[in-house]
Write an enzyme that holds these catalytic residues in place. Structure first.
Site, PDB file in Angstrom:
ATOM      1  N   THR A 114      70.975 -23.765   6.417  1.00 20.99           N
ATOM      2  CA  THR A 114      71.921 -23.082   6.681  1.00 20.99           C
ATOM      3  C   THR A 114      73.143 -23.737   7.178  1.00 20.99           C
ATOM      4  O   THR A 114      72.449 -25.506   7.656  1.00 20.99           O
ATOM      5  CB  THR A 114      71.776 -22.210   7.913  1.00 20.99           C
ATOM      6  N   ASP A 115      74.392 -23.960   7.248  1.00 19.13           N
ATOM      7  CA  ASP A 115      75.285 -24.618   8.663  1.00 19.13           C
ATOM      8  C   ASP A 115      74.389 -24.660   9.941  1.00 19.13           C
ATOM      9  O   ASP A 115      73.740 -23.422   9.881  1.00 19.13           O
ATOM     10  CB  ASP A 115      76.187 -24.998   8.154  1.00 19.13           C
ATOM     11  N   TRP A 116      74.336 -25.682  10.886  1.00 17.28           N
ATOM     12  CA  TRP A 116      73.495 -26.079  11.953  1.00 17.28           C
ATOM     13  C   TRP A 116      74.296 -24.328  12.531  1.00 17.28           C
ATOM     14  O   TRP A 116      74.971 -24.443  13.470  1.00 17.28           O
ATOM     15  CB  TRP A 116      73.854 -27.014  12.850  1.00 17.28           C
ATOM     16  N   GLY A 117      73.252 -23.411  12.935  1.00 18.60           N
ATOM     17  CA  GLY A 117      73.836 -22.089  13.460  1.00 18.60           C
ATOM     18  C   GLY A 117      74.678 -21.099  12.611  1.00 18.60           C
ATOM     19  O   GLY A 117      75.481 -21.044  14.235  1.00 18.60           O
TER      20      GLY A 117
END
Ligand code: BGC
Length: 761
Positions: free
Chosen positions: A232-235
């Site tokens: 995932t992208d961060w968060g």
């Protein structure tokens, strides 16, 4: 001795808790370890234009400290090199450093398409053109992965703005998605063989990428055959269980809000099948295992040599936008370097790609041995006009033989997290340049910035050299180029419009209440400007040299071919000037006529060649008919239509030097349901339909030579002139089958029988 482990054996021994934990990071930058089973943790770091390795507290905005290292030109600069070897070499440099720093994966390249020049992160992306972005990304990935380091292409998909980046939805129709926003990713998977892919924060057509099964499994894995892992992208995670079901393997950074517990509960309750969890864990373990196997314990990284490389890259990326002969400058000329960026080089963007560099080199530091004076001219941190600085600069300009203004976008103008508001340069820089133009004819502007800009002084200056965000040696590269130590050879990888209002996404950027509709469809960048025959500031593919090139002898191996074949296209390019230089030979294709909306031309191949003065080289491209295809939603696939294809070779999208036409015969028929409303023209797309139309036309005495025409048709032709035959044909092809009944050409039952038989095909 293998350094890895047996993935299936480990998987069998893992507890449910360990598996759930494996699907989320151990901390901000590392995968989870399972010590008892010999599974270590692997570190990943931001790139893409340097290594942002954080030893202390991690963050994804480039705020906290990271190691001091090399900042290469950003992606938008590297793209302007149009040089796959250069991108491969950048990947290798980064891979070597990752090995030396024990980092297993670099978070890059960023390959989102530049839909609008206002996107705040455009400096991190390659191009408005999917073919160019895909080719360059693949070369970068190959270079990086050749060193045993995983690349992680990002951000999948349709992540083309920063406004509402965490919560917005990109509404994109099927054809546009497949023709514009997915191909670079597909190439990164199939050609570049990327080992990892990062899903974007945003939603596509209402479904968050981190939960989007269509994108992450149906397209990515099932259609493209991807066998790496998805992070995932961060968060970016909202519903982790949904994400796992969609095919998103790893959540980063480490889960802090009970998502791991959620996975465990979902397996226990039967909501999440163990098989799905196992697949995600297996994908992550595969990455960890490969990292171990490819680990070079003794790898070393020569930072000084890498800085040199950065300088070479910067020179290859620079684009000479304009030159009325003032460049290159002569060493003995008395020159004023003006502008804050001459002293404090602007070389990278802000956000997660921000690299810590101890000493970036400015142009002023490279002025030794030259006759250069300096005046600040404007404050690089503000847009306010400072009369005193301008006066000082004008005075310096009056006393020198030539002036170089170092202008560009200040740091705050382009950064991750927010989009730009304007394409204009700060007012203080525009005023300064205009004032200088009044007193000094020999005026050059060096531009720094990660994306297109507009300015009102193009005609007032003699030369413009765009350095983009050229990395930590951009100052040195600029001086070498200005003085002709090196020759510019970059080409724009995006169109620079005259004004932002001309951009096709203008009316729908950045959308409303988190919804951004990609209403311009396939018409982005030059595809739009060319279709509308609009004037632009600088076209896609544009870039000058200190020498000139001629193009001759276009040869195409076939004048006629099927949609299953390929052709070779070659031409001779000669250096007709007095300096050695490099030219980017660009090949564009387009269909002369189409039944669907198509761009006038699309880039389908390019090659950068070096030529000594007088030297000539033959450039050969192989083009398969697939290059002429468009994405047809009726079959949810690419389709090559019959017709005349225009094959052009040139020095930019608006400087086409040679063109030829090839006749294409499609062997494939699109499915069609024939009804009474189907026109005769549409029937021609079916083999059996074509036969009917031809014999019908013949019966009606159309398409005949003059002496074969019926008396009635000849009389009409005589009365109505040459156009009448054409008009009759046109009317006939536009007529629906029901017209055959209405005008008494065929009885109702015969028309229905015909329809039935055509639909049986
Ligand atoms: C960015 C990514 C980056 C990640 C980690 C995110 O905010 O969108 O490109 O790799 O942070 O820093």
């Amino acid at each position: 001795m293998t350094k890895g482990f047996d993935i299936e054996k480990v998987l069998m021994q893992m507890t449910l808790e360990e598996k759930a934990q494996m699907c989320s990071g151990r901390d901000f930058w590392k995968t989870q370890d399972v010590e008892r089973l010999g599974v270590p943790s692997v570190m990943m770091c931001d790139g893409p234009n340097g290594l942002r390795k954080q030893l202390g507290e991690g963050d994804h905005l480039g705020i906290n400290e990271s190691i001091d290292t090399v900042c290469y030109p950003t992606a938008s600069a590297m793209a302007a090199s149009f040089d796959k070897e250069l991108l491969r070499s950048l990947g290798e440099e980064l891979g070597q450093e990752c090995q030396a720093e024990n980092v297993g994966m670099l978070l890059g390249p960023g390959i989102n398409i530049k839909r609008s020049p206002l996107c705040g992160r455009n400096f991190e992306y390659f191009s408005e053109d999917p073919y160019l972005a895909g080719e360059l990304a693949s070369a970068y990935i190959e270079g990086l992965q050749s060193k045993g380091i995983a690349a992680c292409v990002k951000h999948f998909a349709a992540n083309n703005q920063e406004t509402r980046r965490l919560s917005g939805s990109s509404q994109v129709d099927e054809r546009t998605l497949h023709e514009i926003y997915l191909p670079a990713f597909e190439k990164a998977v199939k050609q570049g063989k990327t080992r990892a892919l990062m899903c974007a924060y945003n939603a596509v057509n209402g479904i968050f990428c981190a939960e989007n099964k269509k994108l992450m499994t149906d397209i990515l894995r099932n259609q493209w055959g991807y066998d790496g892992f998805v992070v995932t992208d961060w968060g970016a995670v909202k519903d982790r269980v949904k994400g796992l079901k969609a095919g998103v393997d790893l959540e980063m950074p480490g889960s802090t809000s009970g998502k791991t517990a959620g996975i465990i509960a979902a397996v226990k309750s039967g909501e999440l099948e163990m098989d799905i969890l196992d697949t995600a864990v297996r994908n992550v373990l595969k990455f960890v295992n490969e990292t171990l196997e490819k680990r070079e314990e003794k790898a070393e990284f020569n930072r000084e040599a890498a800085h040199q490389k950065s300088e070479v890259f910067a020179k290859e990326c620079a684009v000479l936008l304009k030159n009325n002969g003032i460049l290159p400058l002569k060493k003995e000329q008395k020159v004023a370097f003006i502008g804050g960026f001459a002293e404090k080089v602007r070389y990278q963007g802000s956000g997660s790609s921000h690299i810590h560099v101890e000493h970036p080199i400015s142009a002023m530091e490279c002025a030794d041995g030259l006759s250069v004076v300096y005046a600040k001219g404007y404050d690089e941190n503000s847009a306010e006009v400072d009369e005193a600085l301008i006066e000082e600069a004008v005075a310096a300009a009056k006393e020198t033989e030539a002036v170089v203004v170092f202008a560009g976008l200040p740091d705050a103008f382009e950064a991750e997290g927010c989009d730009r508001e304007t394409l204009e340069l700060p007012e203080n820089q525009n005023v300064l340049i205009r004032e200088l133009a009044k007193v000094q004819k020999n005026l050059t502007v060096v531009l720094h910035g990660g994306s297109a800009v507009t300015f009102p002084w193009k005609d007032d200056v003699n030369a413009i050299l765009c350095m983009h965000l050229g990395g930590d040696r951009a100052g040195k590269a600029a001086v070498d180029l200005l003085y002709g130590e090196s020759v510019p050879s970059g080409k724009l990888a995006e169109t620079w419009p005259l004004k932002i209002e001309d951009n096709p996404s203008y009316l729908n950027f950045p959308g409303e209440e988190g919804i951004v509709e990609y209403r311009e469809g396939i018409y982005i960048g030059y595809r739009y400007y060319d279709k509308k025959a609009m004037e632009v500031l600088f076209p896609f593919g544009h870039g000058l040299s200190y020498t000139t090139f001629s193009y001759e002898n276009l040869k195409i191996s076939k004048s006629c071919m099927s949609d299953q074949e390929s052709m070779t296209v070659s031409c001779k390019v000669k250096n007709t000037g007095e300096r050695a230089g490099k030219e980017v030979v660009q090949l564009y294709v387009g269909m002369k006529k189409s039944t669907v909306r198509r761009a006038v031309r699309e880039l389908k191949a390019f090659e950068k060649i070096a030529l000594r003065p007088g030297e000539e080289k033959e450039v050969t491209f192989t083009l398969d008919a697939g290059a002429l295809a468009y994405y047809e939603t009726k079959i949810h696939d690419w389709f090559v239509e019959s017709g005349e294809a225009e094959i052009s070779v040139g020095s930019s999208s608006r400087d086409i030097r040679l063109t030829a036409v090839v006749e294409i015969h499609s062997e494939m028929e699109l499915p069609m349901t024939v009804t009474r409303m189907t026109t005769m023209g549409e029937l021609e797309k079916l083999k059996k339909g074509r036969e009917f139309v031809r014999s019908f036309m013949q019966k009606m005495g159309m398409g005949q030579e003059n002496n074969e025409k019926s008396e009635a048709n000849r009389r009409t032709d005589d009365a109505m002139g040459e156009g009448s035959e054409k008009a009759r044909m046109h009317m006939m092809l536009a007529m629906p089958l029901s017209g055959l009944i209405t005008y008494g050409a065929m009885p109702e039952e015969a028309v229905d029988d015909l329809i039935r038989s055509l639909n049986e095909e």
